[in-house]
Design an enzyme around this catalytic site. Sequence first.
Site, short mmCIF file in Angstrom:
data_model
loop_
_atom_site.label_atom_id
_atom_site.label_comp_id
_atom_site.label_asym_id
_atom_site.label_seq_id
_atom_site.Cartn_x
_atom_site.Cartn_y
_atom_site.Cartn_z
CG ASN A 185 -1.76 1.13 1.42
OD1 ASN A 185 -1.59 2.15 0.65
ND2 ASN A 185 -2.80 1.21 2.26
N PRO A 186 0.95 2.05 -1.02
CG PRO A 186 0.25 3.20 -3.06
CD PRO A 186 -0.12 2.11 -2.22
CB SER A 211 0.37 2.02 4.36
OG SER A 211 0.43 1.54 5.72
CB THR A 213 -2.62 -1.61 -3.22
OG1 THR A 213 -2.56 -0.53 -2.32
CG2 THR A 213 -2.52 -2.91 -2.64
CG ASP A 243 -3.50 -4.43 11.81
OD1 ASP A 243 -2.47 -4.84 11.51
OD2 ASP A 243 -3.85 -3.75 12.96
CB THR A 274 -2.54 -3.81 3.35
OG1 THR A 274 -2.93 -2.08 3.27
CG2 THR A 274 -1.93 -4.14 2.24
CB ILE A 275 -2.27 -7.59 6.81
CG1 ILE A 275 -0.82 -6.96 6.76
CG2 ILE A 275 -2.09 -9.34 7.16
CD1 ILE A 275 -0.22 -6.75 8.33
CD GLU A 323 -11.37 -0.24 8.13
OE1 GLU A 323 -12.45 0.45 7.79
OE2 GLU A 323 -10.25 0.38 8.20
#
Length: 346
Positions: free
Chosen positions: A12-13, A15, A43, A71, A73-74, A281
């Site tokens: 994720n660029p 993050s 992403t 978290d 992205t994971i 989320e």
Amino acid sequence: MKKQKRARLIYNPISGQEIIKKNVADILTILEGFGYETSAFQTTPEPDSAKNEAKRAAISGFDLIVAAGGDGTINEVVNGIAPLDKRPKMAIIPTGTTNDFARALKIPRGNPLKAAELIGKKKTLKMDIGKAFDDTYFINIAAAGSLTELTYSVPSQLKTMFGYLAYLAKGVELLPRLSNIPVKVFHDQGIFEGNVSMIFAALTNSVGGFEQIAPDAKLDDGKFTLILVKTANLFEIVHLLRLMLMGGKHIDHRHIEYIKTSKIMIEPQTNQQMMINLDGEYGGDAPIKLENLKNHITFYTNIDDTANEIISFDQDELVLEAIAQKFAHEVDDLNQLMDEDKGEND
């Protein structure tokens, strides 16, 4: 001829204030040094970008997927590979705000290269994964109740800038608005029926940056740690917080149900909406069925290494702990004064 292993970095660029973008080339070099043919995917803002790429990479036969980000992205990468019969190994490079999963695995935070170098140690663990609503997966926590609004209420910009402090400020604001919800909760040991203000189904010991909410959680035992908070009283909640900060002493309190279980069914007993939080989320509304998928995905981990230099601590985390403890003590003092005033007036 032996087939060369392949690794796919999904990152994720944005993050962690874009820290990962400065390290992509070096991470790929590290992976190549471990014998992998490597490639990377950045992403995009499109929904399920990391999830779709993880699924594609897994089906294409990649041996390792490295998820770099927070978290969220994971979680997406796990959701991409968890439904598949053949799943690649996973490694994580944490660059997010809370990084609960990284804490559980003892992965260095804020240092992408050191996190990548752990893959070379070849320490792996077959990790439990949570399954919700029959088609959604989570790696750390499923939660419901008043304080789960906290995740939705803190703007993403504030999360990035202030980390835990933003959560704490919003949490303090929401504490007086806690309310009980009548529920029926089915688990391996029976049925709980009553009022709760919060429900946690934890896979790891780290929730929201605190590692004492589920202090004895195991990563590979096939069990959730189910925690039911049976009070919405402000002073009682803060007292429970203080007990938690004192080494997880809250688990034996009369306002807590603390249960190990492989399956959970949560059914609200009113028409009031109960939102479900999956790994930070919004994941849908109860009723909900949760299943623990034992040893479902193999992760590279640093779980056996407790050397201080390998476990990094952010300054925000230390500030958070100090503020939370100060807040808890202040409310306890206030509660004591109120009790003394009540005794004098009786």
